[in-house]
Write a protein that holds these residues in place. Structure first.
Motif, short mmCIF file in Angstrom:
data_model
loop_
_atom_site.label_atom_id
_atom_site.label_comp_id
_atom_site.label_asym_id
_atom_site.label_seq_id
_atom_site.Cartn_x
_atom_site.Cartn_y
_atom_site.Cartn_z
N SER A 1 38.01 49.60 44.12
CA SER A 1 38.07 48.31 43.44
C SER A 1 37.54 47.19 44.33
CB SER A 1 39.51 47.99 43.02
OG SER A 1 40.33 47.79 44.14
N VAL A 2 37.08 46.14 43.68
CA VAL A 2 36.66 44.93 44.39
C VAL A 2 37.40 43.76 43.76
CG1 VAL A 2 34.39 45.80 45.03
CG2 VAL A 2 34.67 44.63 42.85
N PRO A 3 37.83 42.78 44.56
CA PRO A 3 38.57 41.65 43.99
C PRO A 3 37.66 40.76 43.14
CG PRO A 3 38.20 41.32 46.35
CD PRO A 3 37.70 42.69 46.03
N VAL A 4 38.22 40.21 42.09
CA VAL A 4 37.52 39.26 41.24
C VAL A 4 38.19 37.91 41.44
CG1 VAL A 4 36.91 38.61 38.88
CG2 VAL A 4 36.95 41.02 39.54
N GLY A 5 37.48 36.95 42.01
CA GLY A 5 38.04 35.64 42.26
C GLY A 5 38.12 34.80 41.00
N LEU A 6 38.72 33.63 41.13
CA LEU A 6 38.84 32.72 39.98
C LEU A 6 37.48 32.26 39.49
CD1 LEU A 6 41.87 30.40 40.76
CD2 LEU A 6 41.67 32.15 39.02
N ASP A 7 36.47 32.32 40.37
CA ASP A 7 35.14 31.89 39.97
C ASP A 7 34.30 33.07 39.46
OD1 ASP A 7 35.66 29.24 40.77
OD2 ASP A 7 35.35 29.84 42.85
N GLY A 8 34.98 34.21 39.22
CA GLY A 8 34.26 35.40 38.75
C GLY A 8 33.90 35.35 37.29
N LYS A 9 34.33 34.31 36.57
CA LYS A 9 34.00 34.13 35.15
C LYS A 9 34.34 35.36 34.31
CE LYS A 9 32.25 30.17 36.30
NZ LYS A 9 33.14 29.01 36.26
N ALA A 10 35.57 35.89 34.49
CA ALA A 10 36.01 37.03 33.69
C ALA A 10 36.12 36.60 32.23
CB ALA A 10 37.35 37.54 34.20
N ARG A 11 35.65 37.46 31.34
CA ARG A 11 35.78 37.25 29.89
C ARG A 11 36.38 38.51 29.30
NH1 ARG A 11 35.33 32.99 31.27
NH2 ARG A 11 33.89 31.31 30.75
N VAL A 12 37.68 38.52 29.16
CA VAL A 12 38.39 39.73 28.77
C VAL A 12 38.39 39.87 27.25
CG1 VAL A 12 40.62 40.90 28.86
CG2 VAL A 12 39.82 39.60 30.84
N ASP A 13 37.91 41.03 26.77
CA ASP A 13 37.82 41.28 25.33
C ASP A 13 39.04 42.01 24.78
OD1 ASP A 13 35.08 40.30 25.24
OD2 ASP A 13 34.56 42.16 26.27
N LEU A 14 39.81 42.63 25.66
CA LEU A 14 40.95 43.43 25.23
C LEU A 14 41.97 43.47 26.37
CD1 LEU A 14 42.09 45.29 22.97
CD2 LEU A 14 40.92 47.20 24.10
#
Length: 384
Positions: free
Chosen positions: A117-130
């Protein structure tokens, strides 16, 4: 008159007594694993919401392992919350190229979450669909009871705050049939997450839940203790405060009572002493200068001072913005050495414990779109 805790105890006891509980045991105080969990998980592949989803957030609980595997096999982006949110919000699982079925199976386990795994920061622009969460109990109406620590609810609220989920983002839970029970509505709070689908070893239940999901972080229910345990919460609180939102904490009033403590006066003194310099604004950019707390005139001779390095500071940021953030995160140093032209600053703290606390508090802090690099200065790390 049953409480949430009564419901949890009843479910945990039944799973153990009936022989339905599975590793890790006992299931008490956990999101319980159960016999048939992989069968329940595999039915997610039949749902349109899974088929359409590109990015899926799945909790790290053992009974959800089958969903994590299904997501990886379908080549979807899999996000898993970091344990107890201590080091951020998400880790993205990245299997090695050409991963075999066996490697993917390992990636779906807790061991794989650590190794691949790699960390996703707050600036990673995650867009969770589910969103897929574990539950201790759930009703056919979509009302959910977790294990009592509130992490799934908080994760969802944080995703709302980040813009990672929308009102119509579906939420699924995986449970044994015996965990689907009637839950009294009065047990639910406004921060409780509801679910849209329930998957069991024998059924797929669409809840058509009308109760609204959390609209974001409810700050007046967040304590200073929780803020200390979840560093990323501090970052989100700082961001929301900058936009003018009310981010008063549950125990904020006690902070007012302690406003005249020596530590508070120390911090206030530094703020007062540095205010005229901060007013210079852009004239400071590109210059070196040092600001010291007047209550600590002799820093060098003590031998205890520990320095924290802050890098990746955007060129447009003024020292006043950094100082404001330091105060907000209760990480005010004894001395600040600003080196704007090099996009960095050095912060002196009274000892290593204070410095490490500051590093933890500032982890993930972003200014003007840049996530700052915050760590003990190299010469401090080498001191062992």
């Amino acid at each position: 008159g049953a409480s949430k805790w009564d419901v949890r105890e009843k479910v945990w006891d039944y799973l153990e007594a009936s022989g339905l509980a599975d590793f890790p045991r006992p299931v008490h105080r956990r999101i319980p694993n159960f016999k048939g969990s992989h069968q329940a998980c595999s039915s997610i592949k039949e749902l349109d919401v899974f088929d359409r989803a590109r990015e899926i957030k799945v909790d790290p609980d053992k009974p959800l392992e089958g969903v994590r595997l299904a997501a990886l096999q379908a080549r979807k982006t899999l996000l898993v919350p970091t344990p107890r949110l201590r080091t951020g919000l998400f880790n993205k699982i990245v299997p090695p190229s050409g991963a075999t079925k066996e490697i993917l199976r390992i990636c779906a386990t807790s061991q794989g979450v650590k190794e691949y795994s790699v960390p996703v920061g707050l600036d990673g622009k995650a867009r969770v669909d589910l969103v897929v969460v574990g539950s201790v109990a759930v009703s056919e109406k979509g009302w959910r009871i977790g294990k009592g620590e509130g992490y799934a609810d908080m994760e969802y609220a944080m995703m709302v705050s980040m813009g990672a989920v929308r009102e119509d983002t579906p939420v699924i839970t995986i449970v044994h049939d015996c965990q689907v029970i009637d839950i009294a509505e009065e047990l639910l709070d406004d921060h409780d997450l509801t679910v849209d689908y329930i998957l069991t070893p024998t059924r797929t239940i669409k809840t058509n839940c009308k109760r609204p999901k959390p609209q974001g972080i409810i700050w007046h229910k967040v304590s200073y203790e929780m803020l200390g345990k979840i560093p990323i919460l501090k970052v989100l609180r700082y961001r929301e405060k900058q936009t003018g939102k009310d981010v008063t904490l549950q125990d904020e009033h006690s902070d007012l009572a302690s406003a005249n403590t020596p530590a508070a006066l120390n911090e206030k003194a530094m703020a007062e002493n540095t205010r005229p310099q901060a007013a210079m604004g852009s004239a400071q950019i590109g210059q070196h200068y040092v600001e010291s707390d007047s209550l600590s005139p002799r820093l060098e001779g003590s031998g205890m001072i520990t320095t924290v390095y802050v890098g990746n500071i955007p060129p447009s940021v003024r020292v006043s913005e950094l100082k404001c953030a330091l105060r907000e995160f209760h990480a005010t140093p004894l001395r600040l050495n600003w080196q704007g032209a090099q996009h960095r600053a050095f912060l002196d703290y009274k000892d290593k414990a204070a410095a490490e606390s500051a590093v933890s508090s500032l982890k993930g802090l972003s200014l003007r779109g840049n996530t700052l690099r915050v760590e003990l200065a190299r010469n401090q790390r080498n001191k062992g």
